[in-house]
Enzyme design. Structure first.
Site, short mmCIF file in Angstrom:
data_model
loop_
_atom_site.label_atom_id
_atom_site.label_comp_id
_atom_site.label_asym_id
_atom_site.label_seq_id
_atom_site.Cartn_x
_atom_site.Cartn_y
_atom_site.Cartn_z
N SER A 181 0.85 -1.19 0.00
CA SER A 181 0.00 0.00 0.00
C SER A 181 0.89 1.23 0.00
O SER A 181 2.07 1.16 0.34
CB SER A 181 -0.88 -0.01 1.27
OG SER A 181 -1.54 1.23 1.44
N TYR A 190 -2.62 -0.07 10.60
CA TYR A 190 -2.54 -0.53 9.22
C TYR A 190 -1.18 -0.20 8.62
O TYR A 190 -0.51 -1.06 8.02
CB TYR A 190 -3.65 0.12 8.40
CG TYR A 190 -3.69 -0.30 6.95
CD1 TYR A 190 -4.07 -1.59 6.60
CD2 TYR A 190 -3.36 0.59 5.94
CE1 TYR A 190 -4.11 -1.98 5.27
CE2 TYR A 190 -3.41 0.22 4.61
CZ TYR A 190 -3.78 -1.08 4.27
OH TYR A 190 -3.82 -1.46 2.95
#
Length: 236
Positions: A139, A152
């Site tokens: 990501s 995250y």
């Protein structure tokens, strides 16, 4: 036509999180020239996807359960090795450091890092046999973090460290390791994130899952004399 065994001369690739979002798009991207092992927990959803593809089979496993994962890997039949594994499954855990519990942090790392390491470990003999490619879907949060994204981002930073270590370790065995870092993509996870942020979800503002899938296809199909170590792809 669907088959339970690899079609002749098709490279074999296992995809986690294959029943939805980016994982599903990757399955369709590779379907024309690969035999696919489609990973997920929902057998019905996997069987439905298998029926859409020319050469595919389900891989039903709970990635957060090491025993379930080991059993599923042990049941695989890979006489010629494994040409690739794409780690697309992941979980979004949002919240500030003040709000998040120890259980939240553990849950984030269990699926986004530990499961990737454990599945890769189980598949390494087959990957080495085929001189295959490991692709992790990371990501933009694997490079930078913002407010309420600590759990995250921390897991994605750790995933980047894992791929760097694996790349160094497996170089002598001929296994390629690619880390793909998509920016905001039109998926259910993005919808969930926008809801948490209190913003509006407008699909046209984000990349399509098929765009991310195309970058994964590039990493897997790259000629054997080269490797993509890390690739960042953002909305235009």
């Amino acid at each position: 036509m669907t088959t339970d065994a690899p079609s002749q001369n098709r490279p074999v690739v296992l995809i986690t999180g294959a029943s939805r979002g980016i994982g599903r798009a990757i399955a369709h991207e590779l379907a024309a020239d690969h035999h696919l092992i489609l990973g997920g927990r929902d057998r019905d959803a996997l069987e439905s996807l298998v029926s859409e593809l020319p050469s595919a089979e389900p891989f039903v496993a709970d990635l957060s359960d090491p025993a379930s994962l080991a059993d599923a890997v042990g049941a695989l039949e890979l006489p010629h090795g494994l040409d690739g594994v794409v780690h697309s499954a992941g979980i979004l855990v949002s919240g500030t450091v003040e709000e998040l519990t120890a259980e939240d942090w553990t849950r984030s790392f269990a699926l986004n890092v530990t499961a990737v390491a454990e599945l890769t470990r189980g598949l390494l003999p087959a990957l080495r046999t085929a001189r295959g490619t490991v692709v992790t879907i990371n990501s933009g949060s694997g490079y930078t973090s913002g407010a309420a994204g600590g759990a995250y981002s921390a897991s994605k930073f750790a995933l980047r460290a894992l791929t760097d270590a694996l790349r160094a370790e497996e170089k002598e065995h001929g296994v390629r390791v690619s880390s793909v870092h998509p920016g905001r993509t039109a998926t259910d996870m993005q919808r969930e994130l926008r809801s948490f942020e209190g913003g509006e979800y407008q699909e046209e503002d984000y990349m399509r899952p098929q765009t991310v899938a195309a970058t994964v296809g590039l990493a897997l199909r790259l000629p054997a004399d080269a490797a993509i170590d890390s690739l960042s792809v953002r909305p235009r």
